[in-house]
Design an enzyme around this catalytic site. Structure first.
Site, mmCIF file in Angstrom:
data_model
loop_
_atom_site.group_PDB
_atom_site.id
_atom_site.type_symbol
_atom_site.label_atom_id
_atom_site.label_comp_id
_atom_site.label_asym_id
_atom_site.label_seq_id
_atom_site.Cartn_x
_atom_site.Cartn_y
_atom_site.Cartn_z
ATOM 1 N N HIS A 150 51.002 43.369 38.792
ATOM 2 C CA HIS A 150 50.519 42.253 39.605
ATOM 3 C C HIS A 150 51.690 41.707 40.412
ATOM 4 O O HIS A 150 52.777 41.503 39.866
ATOM 5 C CB HIS A 150 49.946 41.166 38.688
ATOM 6 N N THR A 188 47.842 33.119 40.023
ATOM 7 C CA THR A 188 46.592 33.730 40.460
ATOM 8 C C THR A 188 46.626 34.173 41.918
ATOM 9 O O THR A 188 47.157 33.465 42.782
ATOM 10 C CB THR A 188 45.419 32.770 40.248
ATOM 11 N N GLU A 189 46.035 35.336 42.172
ATOM 12 C CA GLU A 189 45.979 35.826 43.538
ATOM 13 C C GLU A 189 44.969 35.054 44.371
ATOM 14 O O GLU A 189 44.893 35.222 45.592
ATOM 15 C CB GLU A 189 45.660 37.319 43.563
ATOM 16 N N ARG A 216 46.526 33.460 47.368
ATOM 17 C CA ARG A 216 46.647 34.249 48.601
ATOM 18 C C ARG A 216 45.300 34.333 49.312
ATOM 19 O O ARG A 216 45.225 34.268 50.543
ATOM 20 C CB ARG A 216 47.172 35.644 48.264
ATOM 21 N N ARG A 265 46.494 45.156 44.707
ATOM 22 C CA ARG A 265 47.667 44.780 43.919
ATOM 23 C C ARG A 265 48.754 45.846 43.942
ATOM 24 O O ARG A 265 49.948 45.525 43.978
ATOM 25 C CB ARG A 265 47.239 44.495 42.472
ATOM 26 N N HIS A 289 50.190 43.860 34.323
ATOM 27 C CA HIS A 289 49.074 42.916 34.298
ATOM 28 C C HIS A 289 47.818 43.442 33.612
ATOM 29 O O HIS A 289 47.145 42.714 32.897
ATOM 30 C CB HIS A 289 48.731 42.510 35.726
ATOM 31 N N HIS A 290 47.468 44.699 33.825
ATOM 32 C CA HIS A 290 46.203 45.212 33.299
ATOM 33 C C HIS A 290 46.359 46.691 33.005
ATOM 34 O O HIS A 290 46.987 47.425 33.768
ATOM 35 C CB HIS A 290 45.080 45.005 34.322
ATOM 36 N N GLU A 346 38.803 45.395 28.274
ATOM 37 C CA GLU A 346 40.017 46.138 28.593
ATOM 38 C C GLU A 346 40.409 47.156 27.534
ATOM 39 O O GLU A 346 41.239 48.023 27.785
ATOM 40 C CB GLU A 346 41.172 45.155 28.825
ATOM 41 N N ARG A 356 42.344 48.328 39.298
ATOM 42 C CA ARG A 356 41.287 47.307 39.136
ATOM 43 C C ARG A 356 41.378 46.276 40.255
ATOM 44 O O ARG A 356 42.444 45.742 40.545
ATOM 45 C CB ARG A 356 41.441 46.611 37.786
ATOM 46 N N GLY A 405 39.372 40.121 39.780
ATOM 47 C CA GLY A 405 38.105 39.501 39.399
ATOM 48 C C GLY A 405 37.136 40.430 38.710
ATOM 49 O O GLY A 405 36.214 39.983 38.028
ATOM 50 N N ALA A 444 37.525 42.356 36.200
ATOM 51 C CA ALA A 444 37.580 42.376 34.740
ATOM 52 C C ALA A 444 36.550 41.423 34.155
ATOM 53 O O ALA A 444 35.999 41.672 33.084
ATOM 54 C CB ALA A 444 38.979 42.005 34.248
#
Length: 466
Positions: free
Chosen positions: A262, A274-275, A278, A299, A401-402, A431, A441, A444, A446
Site C-alpha cells: 500500500h 486510507t486511500e 486521495r 496500489r 497491506h494485503h 483474506e 486487490r 474496498g 476486501a
C-alpha cells in the site's frame, strides 16, 4: 457445561485469535444477590487506562460479591454522576465517551478493553457483566455526516448481532489445530487460552476467517523475498495460522506470492493512511516538492512510483476543507501524523521540500482540478481544489497491506485439497482464502469479499452441520 455446537468460527482480532461458538447454549449465570449497588464503567481512553481500571474492577468484584459490575459505553460522565447522586452506584469511573473515538477515526475497540474485561468476567462471572461498546454508534447518521473508518462502523453492528444471537466469543484464544475425524472431516478446533491452557471445541463444522499473513513478515519474505525490510499495515494477529492449520490437514493454497503493498503507510508508525483521502482530492508530493503519479492509480502502480522517488517516500497533502469533512483525517492530526502550514510555502518548509517548487505544484494542481484535466499524469478523478488554509501533510511510504493468496475454496466456500476434492466440514472466507482478487486487490473490495463469502460460509456451514 456441555455445549452442542453447530459450527465454530475461527477469526482474527487485533492481536490474537478469537473463537466464536455458534449455536451453543449460554454458560453465563446471573447473581442471585438483591443488592441495588452497581459499579458503572464508561469505556474510552487509552489502553493503559483500560488495563488500570480492569485491575480495579477485578479487585472490586472480588471484595464485593453482591455488586454487579457493568462496563457501559453510553451516556458518559453525566450518567455516572447521576448514579452516584441517586445512590444507584457505589463507585463510578468516567472516561471519554467511546463515540468520540469513532468520530476521529479510531476503532471503537482497541483490544485492551476486550482483554481486561473479558478476563474480569471469566474470573468473576457471578459479579461481572459486560455490555459491549456499541450503544453509541448505530447508523451513519449518528456520525454527523463525517467520514469514519469502515471497521469502526461495521464491527459494533456485527458484534451486536452476535450478542443477540447468543454467540459466545473466546478472546485471547489462539487456535492451533483443526481437529478431524477418521474420514478427514473437520470436527473442531484445538486452541491455547490466555493463561496457556488448552481449549478444545468440538463442532460439526469449522469456518476459518483468520485473515491473511501480512503481519508475519517472515512468511511474507518466504513467498516474496523482495519485500524484506518492508513495514506492514496489518494488525499483529494476521499471522497466517489459519492457512497453516488448514494445509496441515491437506488443504491446497493459491496465489501465495501475490502480496499487495500500500503506498500510503505513515512513515514512522506504519499506520495505514486510507486511500480514501486521495479519492477525495489529496495529492502525493515527492522530496523535490512535485507530484509524480496519478494518485488514484492502482496500489501496485502508485507504490512502485513512490518507491522510485528520492528516499522512497512521499507526502500526502490535504487542506482544511478536507479535514473539516473527515473525522478520519482529524484522527490523523490528533495522533501527530501531520505537519502543517498556513501557506503552501510554510507547509513546504515543514515538509523539508523546496517551498517554491511545492507552491508552484499546488497552484498548478488547483488549476487542473478546475479544468478537470491533468496533462502531467492523466488523473481523471477530481474533487475540489486544495486551497483552504491551513494545509496538512503526512509522510508516507509503501508497506505490506494485503495477501491475495491463501486457501483454495469453491463458490460454496468449501476448502479444497490439491486434487480438487473438498475437506468435509471446513469452510473459509476473507483474506485467509486465495484466488479471489488475483494479483492486485482493488481498494474496498476486501469488504465485499468478506461480506459476501462470509455470508455464504455461514449458510453453508450451518446447512452442513444441520
Amino acid at each position: 457445561m456441555k455445549k452442542k455446537l453447530l459450527a465454530i468460527v475461527v477469526a482474527a482480532c487485533a492481536a490474537c485469535m478469537a473463537l466464536a461458538l455458534v449455536g451453543c447454549g449460554s454458560n453465563s449465570s446471573s447473581s442471585d444477590s438483591k443488592s441495588s449497588k452497581e459499579l458503572r464503567f464508561v469505556t474510552g481512553g487509552e489502553s493503559g487506562t483500560y488495563y488500570a481500571y480492569g485491575s480495579v474492577l477485578a479487585q472490586y468484584a472480588t471484595n464485593n460479591a453482591g455488586v454487579t459490575v457493568n462496563a457501559l459505553s453510553s451516556e458518559g460522565s453525566k450518567a455516572n454522576i447521576q448514579s452516584l447522586e441517586s445512590n444507584e452506584a457505589e463507585l463510578a469511573f468516567c472516561q471519554t465517551d467511546v463515540a468520540t473515538y469513532a468520530y476521529n477515526g479510531t476503532n471503537l475497540f482497541d483490544g485492551a478493553a476486550y482483554k481486561d474485561f473479558s478476563v474480569v468476567a471469566a474470573l468473576y462471572p457471578e459479579q461481572v457483566q459486560i455490555v459491549t461498546c456499541n450503544a453509541d454508534i448505530k447508523s451513519v447518521a449518528d456520525l454527523k455526516g463525517k467520514t469514519v473508518s469502515v471497521g469502526s462502523y461495521m464491527i459494533p453492528l456485527l458484534q451486536e448481532n452476535c450478542d443477540k444471537a447468543g454467540v459466545q466469543t473466546l478472546l485471547n484464544t489462539t487456535a492451533t489445530e483443526i481437529l478431524t475425524d477418521a474420514n478427514g472431516a473437520a470436527v473442531g478446533v484445538k486452541a491455547t487460552g490466555a493463561s496457556g491452557e488448552t481449549v478444545t471445541v468440538n463442532a460439526k463444522a469449522v469456518v476459518l476467517a483468520t485473515g491473511g499473513f501480512g503481519a508475519n513478515l517472515d512468511m511474507v519474505v518466504e513467498y516474496k523475498p523482495e519485500l524484506k525490510g518492508f513495514m506492514t499495515t496489518n494488525a499483529a494477529g494476521a499471522q497466517g495460522q489459519g492457512i497453516e492449520m488448514a494445509t496441515a490437514i491437506g488443504a491446497d493454497t493459491v496465489d501465495m506470492d501475490q502480496i499487495q503493498i500500500h503506498p500510503t503507510v505513515e512513515a514512522n508508525t506504519a499506520a495505514l493512511i486510507t486511500e480514501g483521502l486521495r479519492g477525495d482530492g489529496a495529492v502525493l508530493i515527492n522530496a523535490e516538492g512535485k507530484r509524480f503519479i496519478d494518485e488514484v492509480g492502482t496500489r501496485d502502480v502508485v507504490s512502485a512510483a513512490e518507491i522510485a522517488q528520492t528516499g522512497s517516500y512521499s507526502w500526502l497533502v490535504v487542506d482544511q476543507a478536507m479535514v473539516d469533512a473527515s473525522s478520519v483525517i482529524q484522527g490523523y492530526i490528533k495522533k501527530g501524523y501531520t505537519v502543517t502550514g498556513e501557506t503552501y510555502e510554510e507547509l513546504g518548509k515543514a515538509m523539508g521540500v523546496d517551498a517554491a517548487a511545492f507552491a508552484e505544484t499546488m497552484d498548478k494542481w488547483n488549476g487542473y482540478v478546475e479544468a478537470k484535466n491533468d496533462p502531467d499524469f492523466g488523473r481523471t478523478s477530481f474533487a475540489n481544489p486544495l486551497n483552504t488554509a491551513p494545509y496538512y501533510a503526512i509522510k508516507v511510504t509503501a508497506g505490506v497491506h494485503h495477501t491475495m493468496g491463501g486457501l483454495k475454496i469453491n463458490t460454496n466456500t468449501e476448502v479444497l485439497k490439491a486434487d480438487g476434492s473438498v475437506i468435509p466440514g471446513l469452510f473459509a472466507a476473507g483474506e485467509v482464502t486465495g484466488g479471489v482478487h488475483g494479483a492486485n486487490r482493488l481498494g474496498g473490495n476486501a469488504v465485499a469479499d468478506f461480506t459476501v463469502f462470509g455470508r455464504i460460509a455461514g449458510a453453508a456451514a450451518s446447512k452442513y452441520a444441520a
